[in-house]
Design an enzyme around this catalytic site. Sequence first.
Site, PDB file in Angstrom:
ATOM      1  N   SER A 144       0.864  -1.197   0.000  1.00  0.00           N
ATOM      2  CA  SER A 144       0.000   0.000   0.000  1.00  0.00           C
ATOM      3  C   SER A 144       0.891   1.234   0.000  1.00  0.00           C
ATOM      4  CB  SER A 144      -0.850  -0.012   1.271  1.00  0.00           C
ATOM      5  OG  SER A 144      -1.456   1.243   1.472  1.00  0.00           O
ATOM      6  N   TYR A 157      -1.688  -0.726  10.681  1.00  0.00           N
ATOM      7  CA  TYR A 157      -1.849  -1.070   9.259  1.00  0.00           C
ATOM      8  C   TYR A 157      -0.647  -0.570   8.451  1.00  0.00           C
ATOM      9  CZ  TYR A 157      -3.689  -1.258   4.513  1.00  0.00           C
ATOM     10  OH  TYR A 157      -3.844  -1.523   3.178  1.00  0.00           O
TER      11      TYR A 157
HETATM   12  N1  LIG Z   1      -8.663  -0.798  -1.159  1.00  0.00           N
HETATM   13  C1  LIG Z   1      -7.690  -0.020  -0.801  1.00  0.00           C
HETATM   14  O1  LIG Z   1      -7.860   1.211  -0.659  1.00  0.00           O
HETATM   15  C2  LIG Z   1      -6.312  -0.586  -0.616  1.00  0.00           C
HETATM   16  C3  LIG Z   1      -5.225   0.281  -0.793  1.00  0.00           C
HETATM   17  C4  LIG Z   1      -3.941  -0.223  -0.629  1.00  0.00           C
HETATM   18  C5  LIG Z   1      -3.770  -1.551  -0.324  1.00  0.00           C
HETATM   19  N2  LIG Z   1      -4.845  -2.373  -0.148  1.00  0.00           N
HETATM   20  C6  LIG Z   1      -4.591  -3.773   0.164  1.00  0.00           C
HETATM   21  O2  LIG Z   1      -5.158  -4.565  -0.844  1.00  0.00           O
HETATM   22  C7  LIG Z   1      -5.375  -5.881  -0.355  1.00  0.00           C
HETATM   23  C8  LIG Z   1      -6.758  -6.346  -0.781  1.00  0.00           C
HETATM   24  O3  LIG Z   1      -7.720  -5.489  -0.228  1.00  0.00           O
HETATM   25  P1  LIG Z   1      -8.998  -5.007  -1.055  1.00  0.00           P
HETATM   26  O4  LIG Z   1      -8.891  -3.544  -1.229  1.00  0.00           O
HETATM   27  O5  LIG Z   1      -9.167  -5.865  -2.220  1.00  0.00           O
HETATM   28  O6  LIG Z   1     -10.123  -5.218   0.080  1.00  0.00           O
HETATM   29  P2  LIG Z   1     -11.373  -6.189   0.154  1.00  0.00           P
HETATM   30  O7  LIG Z   1     -12.271  -5.960  -0.998  1.00  0.00           O
HETATM   31  O8  LIG Z   1     -11.906  -5.982   1.536  1.00  0.00           O
HETATM   32  O9  LIG Z   1     -10.733  -7.652   0.031  1.00  0.00           O
HETATM   33  C9  LIG Z   1     -10.015  -8.227   1.090  1.00  0.00           C
HETATM   34  C10 LIG Z   1      -9.858  -9.702   0.812  1.00  0.00           C
HETATM   35  O10 LIG Z   1      -9.110 -10.284   1.886  1.00  0.00           O
HETATM   36  C11 LIG Z   1      -9.806 -11.435   2.360  1.00  0.00           C
HETATM   37  N3  LIG Z   1      -9.615 -11.620   3.791  1.00  0.00           N
HETATM   38  C12 LIG Z   1      -9.853 -10.736   4.784  1.00  0.00           C
HETATM   39  N4  LIG Z   1      -9.608 -11.296   5.978  1.00  0.00           N
HETATM   40  C13 LIG Z   1      -9.219 -12.578   5.725  1.00  0.00           C
HETATM   41  C14 LIG Z   1      -8.856 -13.673   6.550  1.00  0.00           C
HETATM   42  N5  LIG Z   1      -8.832 -13.557   7.893  1.00  0.00           N
HETATM   43  N6  LIG Z   1      -8.505 -14.852   5.971  1.00  0.00           N
HETATM   44  C15 LIG Z   1      -8.525 -14.975   4.622  1.00  0.00           C
HETATM   45  N7  LIG Z   1      -8.855 -13.965   3.787  1.00  0.00           N
HETATM   46  C16 LIG Z   1      -9.206 -12.794   4.346  1.00  0.00           C
HETATM   47  C17 LIG Z   1     -11.285 -11.131   2.083  1.00  0.00           C
HETATM   48  O11 LIG Z   1     -12.027 -12.343   1.947  1.00  0.00           O
HETATM   49  P3  LIG Z   1     -13.007 -12.959   3.062  1.00  0.00           P
HETATM   50  O12 LIG Z   1     -13.667 -11.824   3.771  1.00  0.00           O
HETATM   51  O13 LIG Z   1     -13.940 -13.795   2.242  1.00  0.00           O
HETATM   52  O14 LIG Z   1     -12.124 -13.772   3.943  1.00  0.00           O
HETATM   53  C18 LIG Z   1     -11.197 -10.433   0.738  1.00  0.00           C
HETATM   54  O15 LIG Z   1     -11.162 -11.377  -0.287  1.00  0.00           O
HETATM   55  C19 LIG Z   1      -5.189  -5.797   1.161  1.00  0.00           C
HETATM   56  O16 LIG Z   1      -3.935  -6.357   1.479  1.00  0.00           O
HETATM   57  C20 LIG Z   1      -5.206  -4.312   1.440  1.00  0.00           C
HETATM   58  O17 LIG Z   1      -4.443  -3.989   2.562  1.00  0.00           O
HETATM   59  C21 LIG Z   1      -6.126  -1.915  -0.295  1.00  0.00           C
END
Ligand SMILES: NC(=O)c1ccc[n+]([C@@H]2O[C@H](COP(=O)([O-])OP(=O)(O)OC[C@H]3O[C@@H](n4cnc5c(N)ncnc54)[C@H](OP(=O)(O)O)[C@@H]3O)[C@@H](O)[C@H]2O)c1
Length: 261
Positions: A144, A157
């Site tokens: 991130s 985070y």
């Molecule tokens: N969106 C942003 O603004 C942003 C920016 C920078 C970086 N990121 C990073 O991008 C990555 C993906 O996030 P996203 O934005 O795609 O968010 P998201 O839509 O909330 O997706 C998160 C994913 O992680 C899985 N997950 C959460 N807790 C889990 C657990 N305990 N065990 C297994 N799987 C788990 C969720 O699946 P389940 O709930 O089905 O388990 C979901 O598939 C993360 O590492 C986040 O830190 C996001």
Amino acid sequence: MPAVAHRRVVLITGASSGFGRTFAQRFAKQGADLVLVARRRDRLETLARDLHAAFGTTTTVIARDLSLPGAAQAVVNDLGERGLVIDALINSAGFGTAGPFADEQVGRVTDEIQLNVVALTQLSLLLLPDLLRSPAGLLLNVSSTAAYQPLPNIAVYAATKAYVTALTEAIWQESRGTSLQVLALAPGPTETEFFAAAGSDRFKVGQMLTVDQVVDAAFAALARRNPPPSVVVGGRNRATAFVARLAPARLALRVSARLTA
Ligand SMILES: NC(=O)c1ccc[n+]([C@@H]2O[C@H](COP(=O)([O-])OP(=O)(O)OC[C@H]3O[C@@H](n4cnc5c(N)ncnc54)[C@H](OP(=O)(O)O)[C@@H]3O)[C@@H](O)[C@H]2O)c1
């Protein structure tokens, strides 16, 4: 991307939503077979069915909570039982907690570190021999823009993401001279389910992106003749990350605190 004798097998964590889900669609479109990991089995199975219908993809669903100690080894055991050998690992599962550090809950912060740091590290390490053996080996860890400076009010985070970038960039260097591609992907704030899961909009700092922009940037970085160890997505996010690293700590912290208040 070099050809593999068998269909490329890509393991994606966090594939039930957001970046992980879109990575699954893109790799399926490229003709890869998939292993999808997250907690919500129903979502993974629906996605698997859709990808089979659209691209003929063979998908293995592994429904596991990666914040549980031993979860990464359990996933590797699941792969062994099914005779699956992985060519590419995309660690996208992650979540954030927000608020002053003093108000954080020990249990939730522990889950956050287990998922963002421990599971990601253990999966990378346990699957590295397979990735190194593959002619199309890829390790992509989703970090991130939060990695590039400490962030008051998102302290844990940001620290987990600083770890992800540091770890991944070091593995990138260690993998030079092998066929393994390694990339830390650093999106800025992107409309996924991330903010709802965190229960906070404090993460919306910087240039907002779409999921497709982020995934496009990852594939563009990997397609370069000399792929970089990490990519910050978005021009303004890149400029901010660059300045944050050069700024004196007191100044960077004061500005960050204002942005995440
Ligand atoms: N969106 C942003 O603004 C942003 C920016 C920078 C970086 N990121 C990073 O991008 C990555 C993906 O996030 P996203 O934005 O795609 O968010 P998201 O839509 O909330 O997706 C998160 C994913 O992680 C899985 N997950 C959460 N807790 C889990 C657990 N305990 N065990 C297994 N799987 C788990 C969720 O699946 P389940 O709930 O089905 O388990 C979901 O598939 C993360 O590492 C986040 O830190 C996001």
